[in-house]
Design a protein around this motif. Structure first.
Motif, short mmCIF file in Angstrom:
data_model
loop_
_atom_site.label_atom_id
_atom_site.label_comp_id
_atom_site.label_asym_id
_atom_site.label_seq_id
_atom_site.Cartn_x
_atom_site.Cartn_y
_atom_site.Cartn_z
N LEU A 388 -2.22 1.29 -7.26
CA LEU A 388 -2.86 1.60 -5.86
C LEU A 388 -2.68 3.16 -5.46
O LEU A 388 -3.60 3.70 -5.11
N HIS A 389 -1.29 3.42 -5.48
CA HIS A 389 -0.96 4.73 -5.00
C HIS A 389 -1.62 5.63 -5.76
O HIS A 389 -1.89 6.82 -5.48
N SER A 390 -1.48 5.38 -7.02
CA SER A 390 -2.11 6.60 -8.03
C SER A 390 -3.75 6.83 -7.57
O SER A 390 -4.09 7.88 -7.56
N GLN A 391 -4.41 5.59 -7.12
CA GLN A 391 -6.00 5.96 -6.92
C GLN A 391 -5.72 6.77 -5.44
O GLN A 391 -6.83 7.66 -5.15
N ILE A 408 2.66 5.03 -12.53
CA ILE A 408 3.84 4.25 -13.08
C ILE A 408 4.55 3.51 -11.90
O ILE A 408 5.17 4.12 -11.11
N THR A 409 4.29 2.40 -11.89
CA THR A 409 4.75 1.65 -10.78
C THR A 409 6.30 1.60 -10.88
O THR A 409 7.10 1.31 -11.83
N ASN A 410 6.79 1.55 -9.55
CA ASN A 410 8.50 1.56 -9.64
C ASN A 410 8.91 0.33 -9.87
O ASN A 410 8.31 -0.77 -10.03
N ARG A 600 -2.57 -0.97 4.77
CA ARG A 600 -3.21 -0.43 3.31
C ARG A 600 -3.89 0.48 3.78
O ARG A 600 -4.71 0.54 4.63
N PRO A 601 -3.76 1.75 2.83
CA PRO A 601 -2.87 1.81 1.50
C PRO A 601 -1.88 2.82 1.58
O PRO A 601 -1.55 3.74 0.99
N ASP A 624 -0.39 -4.27 -0.69
CA ASP A 624 -0.40 -2.77 -0.56
C ASP A 624 0.89 -2.20 -1.72
O ASP A 624 1.52 -3.37 -1.99
N GLY A 625 0.78 -1.20 -1.95
CA GLY A 625 1.94 -0.79 -3.05
C GLY A 625 1.96 -1.62 -4.13
O GLY A 625 0.82 -2.09 -4.77
N TRP A 626 3.21 -2.25 -4.35
CA TRP A 626 3.39 -2.74 -5.81
C TRP A 626 2.73 -4.26 -5.66
O TRP A 626 2.30 -4.68 -6.61
N TRP A 627 2.62 -4.91 -4.70
CA TRP A 627 2.31 -6.21 -4.31
C TRP A 627 0.74 -6.32 -4.80
O TRP A 627 0.30 -7.35 -5.04
#
Length: 740
Positions: A388-391, A408-410, A600-601, A624-627
């Protein structure tokens, strides 16, 4: 290439250790002990009081250890030899690990990783929160995977502030003054065997920078220190405080990190194949490397391109305050002389005007230097820290980037964050090795075999960790309230605080306002009914800091503290002060539900929920984020949905109502539904799902696989190609000149 990057160091404190136990010296100065509980137990057995006080083996070994008694203890000596064999076997080589098996010949040098903060352990307070803890987990996992790595950061002698909360709920700030000789650090040495120093030119003077080494398993991390006698009294504090408020001092710090870091690596004779900027704080390393090339005769634009080809960048936040920006005039004044070469051709020069041009943000403001924009333009690959952060990042930076920002998710380093009771359960029933996760190995995919763990055993391990949280938190709260002058009767009540039989919700993170820490208090009457239900009670524990300059965040802390002492909530809501890695471990190990409700976001990733999930704690979070990618429908709860209301007040109210609904109709009933043996089988089923869906997918091992194959190896290949092309061009020019 060789999986171990070696940095020579000077001897540390001259401990008086018997020859039979001399290996403790090596063990103390390698942070391997921070993620291997057996080593920590060994140190605690040497002197339990000193370990409880310092949680650091260096001052413990420096003290009056009863060596003669210990040498008469066969059990301790056997434990020492076992731990030392494990440690030496770990360091011996990494040929059987993933990188060496798949990509051993792909790099012609190490990966140099730059970050402004590192969270390795609470005893080394050079971190503030998520960015630093992620960087520490990154280094530990690089070591476990035998990746050739060298880290670079700053050594903050006063660290990040220690938090206390006064009787009115105000956050108070105190900065420690670390004695570096009592930390698990060693001075780097130069080829002549003296303490290594490098210089960073500043207007009118040269700044001397000392280089210390934090050895993290196989990975050395270089920490730069300006508090040395060669510097003036005005320059020595440059590296004292993490995230110092003053903008000019902050720019000096980032100049030391970027430029000083490059020079330290050069002084040690290291030749990185890839340079990784973790956030924009170290962006000036790109200018320094270009300046080096210009000094050797490379044209400016060619030098900038060569640097770009071997550099990668990770962006961590969509929040404007998290992206470092400086006034252009300040950059001209402080960094201009260095970048321009002080007018000396031998030093090279990268005109500050060109650097400022490359650092214009999306608003194209000529008066601002945006470190994130500069980093995006001057690296060949960039990543955000969740899908989502990439978007969000691609939309935010579309006027700057030439290629998409990857997602690339943490992840988190499971050996650091999984509690002892749960880790022992994984080993006993699943033969799990948290140091060596690998989805390509059926034996190592232990998360697929969690059904083998009996419900009662899973619940028992969780309850053990929950009890440890309660005991720890009671001590912290008792000290806090005693300082406030509370009566003995109030302090005695704390012996019953955080009852392990009560459903416990945890919320711990930085108290930025967008994280909405106080959302659960939106309807006090409704919340009080939930907390004080006689059949199914609930309790909530908070922890976290607000930056000293973040007044709104500090007001959130005050609100939560005031609520926790109100007649409606007192005894069911607690806030534990001085959030650090130790507090975080107890919380992610021991609560039942991990609550996260940002707007979010604005949450780029978040990793605390991953740590909790790997301990069987169940997430209840905004998507939001990883979830947003981690929620599977059966491993936790999603608050609200993916559609957002531009009216923040309306969105807050809607999310609060959904949070209450989830608690009332789903979380609380499932938790308190027990079988005849008292085991909540519906809950333990969700615990299994929480673990199985995160232990690999949101691990730093998976994360580093992706960094390696999506960023590091492509950058190393591009840099090698560019270098080959440059060599070929220079050779052709020589031939033409000779022929002419």
């Amino acid at each position: 290439m060789e999986p171990v990057v070696r940095v020579p160091t000077l001897p540390g404190v001259p401990f008086r250790i018997p020859p039979q136990l001399d290996g403790l010296r090596r063990l103390a100065y390698n942070l391997w002990w921070t993620w291997h509980p057996g080593a920590r137990v060994l140190f605690s057995r040497l002197d339990g009081a000193a370990w409880a006080r310092y949680r650091n083996p260096v001052p413990l070994l420096e003290g009056p250890v009863p060596w003669s008694e210990l040498l008469d203890n066969p059990d301790l000596l056997a434990e020492y030899q076992s731990i030392l064999r494990e440690f030496d076997a770990y360091l011996a080589n990494g040929s059987d690990h993933w990188f060496q098996r798949h990509h051993a010949t792909a790099l012609n040098g190490p990966i140099a990783y730059f970050c402004a903060e590192y969270g390795f352990h609470e005893s080394l307070g050079i971190y503030s929160g998520g960015l630093g803890v992620l960087a520490g987990d990154h280094m530990k996992t690089a070591s476990d995977m035998a990746l050739p790595f060298v880290g670079v950061g700053l050594l903050y002698r006063k660290g990040y502030f220690r938090q206390t909360i006064d009787a009115d709920g105000h956050q108070e700030h105190a900065y420690p003054d670390y004695d570096l000789n009592r930390l698990p650090l060693l001075r780097a040495s130069d080829p002549s065997g003296d303490a290594l120093r490098v210089t960073v030119p500043l207007p009118g003077r040269d700044l001397t920078v000392a280089v210390w080494v934090a050895q993290v398993g196989r990975v050395p991390v270089l920490l730069l220190d300006t508090d040395v006698p060669e510097n003036s009294a005005a320059d020595r504090p440059i590296t004292h405080i993490l995230y110092v408020r003053g903008r000019e001092m902050r720019l000096h710090q980032e100049l030391v990190l970027g430029v000083g870091g490059v020079r330290a690596i050069r002084a040690l004779g290291l030749a990185p194949a890839v340079w990784h900027l973790n956030e924009g704080h170290s962006a000036l390393l790109l200018a320094e490397r270009a300046r080096e090339l210009v000094a050797t005769g490379t044209g400016l634009e060619e030098a900038l391109e060569q640097v770009r080809q071997s550099s990668v960048f990770t962006i961590h936040t969509p929040v404007a305050a998290g992206n470092e920006r400086f006034e252009a005039d300040l950059v001209r004044r402080i960094a201009g002389p260095l970048l321009d070469g002080d007018g000396r051709p031998s030093t090279g020069g990268v005109p500050v005007a060109r650097v400022l041009e490359l650092g214009r943000g999306v608003d194209d403001d000529h008066n601002v230097f945006d470190m994130t924009a500069f980093s995006l333009r001057q690296t060949i690959g960039a990543n955000a820290v969740s899908q989502l952060h990439s978007q969000t990042a691609n939309a935010t930076w579309k006027g700057v980037i030439k290629q998409p920002i990857l997602g690339i998710t943490n992840g988190v380093h499971a050996p650091t964050w999984v509690g002892r009771a749960m880790a022992e359960l994984y080993r006993r029933y699943l033969e799990a090795d948290l140091d060596d996760l690998d989805p390509q190995s059926e034996r190592r995919r232990f998360w697929e075999r969690l059904s083998r763990v009996p419900d009662a055993e899973l619940w028992r391990a969780h309850q053990r960790q929950k009890l440890e949280l309660a005991i720890f938190a009671r001590g912290r709260l008792r000290n806090q309230f005693a300082r406030h002058g509370e009566a003995p009767a109030v302090l005695e009540e704390l012996d019953r605080a955080l009852d392990p039989d009560i459903l416990t919700i945890g919320f711990a993170r930085r108290f930025a306002t967008y994280k909405r820490a106080a959302l659960i208090f939106s309807d006090m009457d409704r919340l009080a009914r939930l907390l004080w239900d006689t059949e199914r009670p609930v309790q909530v524990v908070f922890a976290g800091k607000a930056h000293p300059a973040d007044r709104p965040g500090q007001r959130v802390i005050q609100e939560i503290f005031t609520r926790s002492r109100s007649p409606e909530l007192r005894g069911r809501v607690f806030i534990v002060e001085d959030y650090d890695m130790r507090v975080a471990r107890f919380l992610v190990h021991g609560v039942d539900v991990w609550l996260n409700n940002p707007r979010r976001p604005l949450e780029a990733s978040g990793t605390s929920g991953m740590k909790a999930a790997q301990n069987g704690v169940i997430n209840a979070s905004v998507l939001d984020g990883w979830w947003d990618e981690g929620w599977t429908g059966d491993n936790g709860w999603a608050i609200g949905g993916r559609d957002m209301n531009s009216d923040e007040g309306a969105q807050d109210w809607a999310d609060a109502q959904d949070l209450y609904r989830i608690l009332e109709s789903e979380v609380i009933p499932r938790y308190y539904q027990r079988d005849r043996a008292g085991v909540p089988r519906g809950w333990t089923e969700m615990m299994r799902n929480s673990i199985s869906s995160t232990i690999w997918r949101f691990s730093t091992t998976r994360m580093l696989h992706e960094y390696t194959e999506q960023l590091y190896l492509p950058a190393a290949g591009a840099a090698a190609t560019a270098s080959d092309a440059d060599v070929g061009r220079r050779r052709r020019e020589t031939i033409v000149t000779e022929a002419g």
